[in-house]
Write a protein that holds these residues in place. Structure first.
Motif, PDB file in Angstrom:
ATOM      1  N   LYS A  16      17.666 -39.247  57.189  1.00 21.50           N
ATOM      2  CA  LYS A  16      16.421 -39.639  57.229  1.00 21.50           C
ATOM      3  C   LYS A  16      15.393 -38.422  56.783  1.00 21.50           C
ATOM      4  N   LYS A  17      15.722 -37.421  57.129  1.00 24.45           N
ATOM      5  CA  LYS A  17      14.824 -36.234  57.160  1.00 24.45           C
ATOM      6  C   LYS A  17      14.768 -35.725  55.662  1.00 24.45           C
ATOM      7  N   LEU A  18      16.225 -35.661  55.283  1.00 26.23           N
ATOM      8  CA  LEU A  18      16.360 -35.312  53.869  1.00 26.23           C
ATOM      9  C   LEU A  18      15.747 -36.216  52.777  1.00 26.23           C
ATOM     10  N   ARG A  19      15.822 -37.669  52.920  1.00 22.34           N
ATOM     11  CA  ARG A  19      15.207 -38.411  52.185  1.00 22.34           C
ATOM     12  C   ARG A  19      13.723 -38.253  52.327  1.00 22.34           C
ATOM     13  N   TYR A  20      12.971 -38.058  53.471  1.00 25.05           N
ATOM     14  CA  TYR A  20      11.676 -37.776  53.448  1.00 25.05           C
ATOM     15  C   TYR A  20      11.220 -36.360  52.560  1.00 25.05           C
ATOM     16  N   ARG A  21      11.884 -35.478  52.832  1.00 21.17           N
ATOM     17  CA  ARG A  21      11.665 -33.948  52.120  1.00 21.17           C
ATOM     18  C   ARG A  21      11.886 -34.509  50.674  1.00 21.17           C
ATOM     19  N   ALA A  22      12.890 -35.106  50.156  1.00 17.75           N
ATOM     20  CA  ALA A  22      13.022 -35.280  48.869  1.00 17.75           C
ATOM     21  C   ALA A  22      11.789 -36.084  47.960  1.00 17.75           C
ATOM     22  N   TRP A  23      11.144 -36.902  48.865  1.00 22.64           N
ATOM     23  CA  TRP A  23       9.859 -37.459  48.751  1.00 22.64           C
ATOM     24  C   TRP A  23       8.551 -36.718  48.660  1.00 22.64           C
ATOM     25  N   HIS A  24       8.818 -35.993  49.066  1.00 22.24           N
ATOM     26  CA  HIS A  24       7.505 -34.783  49.564  1.00 22.24           C
ATOM     27  C   HIS A  24       7.664 -33.459  49.198  1.00 22.24           C
ATOM     28  N   ARG A  25       7.877 -33.136  48.223  1.00 17.37           N
ATOM     29  CA  ARG A  25       8.306 -31.803  47.721  1.00 17.37           C
ATOM     30  C   ARG A  25       7.286 -30.932  47.688  1.00 17.37           C
ATOM     31  N   GLY A  26       6.129 -31.466  46.967  1.00 17.26           N
ATOM     32  CA  GLY A  26       4.891 -30.762  46.555  1.00 17.26           C
ATOM     33  C   GLY A  26       4.366 -30.834  45.153  1.00 17.26           C
TER      34      GLY A  26
END
Length: 96
Positions: A16-26
């Motif tokens: 779940k955390k990795l999916r979130y990080r993948a969508w919120h890269r910058g």
């Protein structure tokens, strides 16, 4: 007393955390490359493949984008096989 997480809950939270990080890269460009990849593949990834995704996502967006776009070669420490998988996934989505 806090409840101890089981291994299944731990890996589910990591996904779940990795999916979130993948969508919120910058950068929106990398969001649109890594987000769909993570959505499509993280549920089937074991801890080792999650490690590979996490390592790739630890790279900075500007050079990562140049590697994905074929504008530059990644350095030797980058998992090229995994990067190629992400690139192939992105290319397949564009072809649809």
């Amino acid at each position: 007393m806090a409840r101890q997480m089981t291994a299944g809950e731990d890996i589910a939270m990591r996904r779940k955390k990795l999916r979130y990080r993948a969508w919120h890269r910058g950068t929106k460009e990398m969001d649109l490359i890594l987000g769909p990849y993570a959505d499509a593949h993280t549920e089937s990834m074991d801890a080792g493949r999650l490690d590979r995704l996490e390592a790739l996502m630890s790279e900075e967006d500007p050079p990562l984008l140049t590697w994905v776009m074929g504008q530059a070669e990644p350095p030797a420490h980058v998992d090229r096989a995994f990067l190629d998988e992400v690139i192939a996934d992105h290319s397949a989505r564009l072809a649809k």
